[in-house]
Design a protein around this motif. Sequence first.
Motif, PDB file in Angstrom:
ATOM      1  N   VAL A 156     -19.958  10.416  39.198  1.00  0.00           N
ATOM      2  CA  VAL A 156     -20.636  11.387  40.061  1.00  0.00           C
ATOM      3  C   VAL A 156     -20.094  12.786  39.756  1.00  0.00           C
ATOM      4  CG1 VAL A 156     -21.085  12.098  42.425  1.00  0.00           C
ATOM      5  CG2 VAL A 156     -20.931   9.662  41.869  1.00  0.00           C
ATOM      6  N   GLY A 157     -20.943  13.628  39.217  1.00  0.00           N
ATOM      7  CA  GLY A 157     -20.563  15.003  38.968  1.00  0.00           C
ATOM      8  C   GLY A 157     -19.832  15.250  37.672  1.00  0.00           C
ATOM      9  N   GLY A 158     -19.558  14.206  36.917  1.00  0.00           N
ATOM     10  CA  GLY A 158     -18.856  14.400  35.650  1.00  0.00           C
ATOM     11  C   GLY A 158     -19.781  14.934  34.576  1.00  0.00           C
ATOM     12  N   ALA A 159     -19.325  15.976  33.864  1.00  0.00           N
ATOM     13  CA  ALA A 159     -20.163  16.579  32.824  1.00  0.00           C
ATOM     14  C   ALA A 159     -19.950  15.948  31.462  1.00  0.00           C
ATOM     15  CB  ALA A 159     -19.879  18.085  32.748  1.00  0.00           C
ATOM     16  N   VAL A 160     -18.921  15.101  31.341  1.00  0.00           N
ATOM     17  CA  VAL A 160     -18.581  14.487  30.061  1.00  0.00           C
ATOM     18  C   VAL A 160     -18.783  12.975  30.173  1.00  0.00           C
ATOM     19  CG1 VAL A 160     -16.735  14.085  28.384  1.00  0.00           C
ATOM     20  CG2 VAL A 160     -16.915  16.305  29.530  1.00  0.00           C
ATOM     21  N   PRO A 161     -19.535  12.370  29.269  1.00  0.00           N
ATOM     22  CA  PRO A 161     -19.734  10.912  29.336  1.00  0.00           C
ATOM     23  C   PRO A 161     -18.452  10.157  29.022  1.00  0.00           C
ATOM     24  CG  PRO A 161     -20.700  11.797  27.323  1.00  0.00           C
ATOM     25  CD  PRO A 161     -20.270  12.982  28.136  1.00  0.00           C
ATOM     26  N   GLY A 167     -11.582  20.107  26.215  1.00  0.00           N
ATOM     27  CA  GLY A 167     -13.037  20.091  26.348  1.00  0.00           C
ATOM     28  C   GLY A 167     -13.733  19.105  25.442  1.00  0.00           C
ATOM     29  N   PRO A 168     -13.416  17.802  25.532  1.00  0.00           N
ATOM     30  CA  PRO A 168     -14.056  16.830  24.636  1.00  0.00           C
ATOM     31  C   PRO A 168     -15.546  16.688  24.924  1.00  0.00           C
ATOM     32  CG  PRO A 168     -12.840  15.689  26.347  1.00  0.00           C
ATOM     33  CD  PRO A 168     -12.508  17.147  26.490  1.00  0.00           C
ATOM     34  N   ARG A 169     -16.289  16.383  23.878  1.00  0.00           N
ATOM     35  CA  ARG A 169     -17.732  16.120  24.044  1.00  0.00           C
ATOM     36  C   ARG A 169     -17.961  14.804  24.760  1.00  0.00           C
ATOM     37  NH1 ARG A 169     -20.850  14.997  18.546  1.00  0.00           N
ATOM     38  NH2 ARG A 169     -19.247  13.360  18.602  1.00  0.00           N
ATOM     39  N   GLY A 170     -17.103  13.820  24.490  1.00  0.00           N
ATOM     40  CA  GLY A 170     -17.198  12.509  25.120  1.00  0.00           C
ATOM     41  C   GLY A 170     -15.831  11.846  25.114  1.00  0.00           C
ATOM     42  N   VAL A 171     -15.653  10.851  25.987  1.00  0.00           N
ATOM     43  CA  VAL A 171     -14.380  10.132  26.101  1.00  0.00           C
ATOM     44  C   VAL A 171     -14.653   8.640  25.995  1.00  0.00           C
ATOM     45  CG1 VAL A 171     -12.393   9.631  27.571  1.00  0.00           C
ATOM     46  CG2 VAL A 171     -13.383  11.923  27.577  1.00  0.00           C
TER      47      VAL A 171
END
Length: 402
Positions: A78-83, A53-57
């Motif tokens: 599209v639809g991704g919750a993580v930047p 569950g990373p905050r960002g990648v």
Amino acid sequence: MATFDEQRLDDERALAEVDPGLSLRALAAAGAQVRTAVHAAAEAGLDRLEGLGPRGVVVGAAGGSACVGDLLEALTRVGGAVPVQTVTSAPLPGWVGALDLVVAVSQSGRAAGALALAAEAGRRGASLLTVGAPDSPLADLSARHHGIHVPVRVDGAGSRTSMWAQAAPVLLAADVLGLASVPPGLLAELADVLDDRARRSGPATESFDNPAKLLACEVAESAAIVLGDGPFGGVAARRAAEMFGRTGRMPVTSGALPDAASQVVACFDGPLAGQGDAGGGGRDIFADPFLDGPSRPPLRLVLLRDTSPLPPPDPRAADGAELVDDPSVAARRLAQTVESVADDAGVRISRVDSDAPSPLLRLASHVALTDFAATYLAIGHGFDPATSPHVQLLRGARPGHA
């Protein structure tokens, strides 16, 4: 000045002489690269990313590996919750910390940019996933910072001809992390698409029936613009332009619809347009190359087209409801309009079609064909597609991009 000789493309001896690094063989093995990389990712313990569950990648990749980061960005847009953000060299974005994941990709495991980013990720306490050669400095860095290293060994291939070996573990990681749906079955289909393109575009298929050789011949005599549509089409178009330049030695520009429509169409009434086979243009039969100088190459539009079946019409339309067009329908309509305007302006057009059912598979089909075409473009001019003497002069003058 080197001239393009299309007869080289069907001459086994010429192919062997001009392509000593076996770039064509490496491209033909792209499907096998995917299958091998999937197995390597499983053995490396990629499932340990589950629940992270990373905050960002952040994806650190450059040169021939850069398309890996672009591909992950397109998948999660599209639809991704993580930047997801791609960088090519240090430093990492300021926001990266212990809650984030850094993915460093380098086929050789020695690219200075990927090494610097992986080391910085370790210092900041970020989770680390690395993809590259086994027993390499990148693998050592990953182990030192308790990361996961997926070993990619592609004998006889460089970073530009092993893109899918580097991309497959990252795609699987996206699925494990819940960033995008890329199940193993989809990667198996992707490998099959690459195999099919290799059969149709490989060196054993003669030019008259080989779409990649035909495209190389067309680009060789043109000033080309490669145009895709949407995030995936944009990735494929950028990759094609990079390969035509770095491998094929021909400067090519790229764009993605809808944003690039105006910029591209404006070129149709510029100085390079109106020299195609259609319309009222054409070469000046009275032109004297000694007095007037060499003629300019004509503009060519290379369209990476989505020819998959359109979605069924919305049943609400029968009730007279005012509906916004389905994005895929609107994109298809805009691409057809650009093509029609180009045709009317006398611009030469090359069409690269894919009817694969998913955007990822269509991208794979487009990339595979244009990768082969860029390699044939180099070979037709008598250039080794794997190495450039001028690029060699840059070694040591800037960070490595292997």
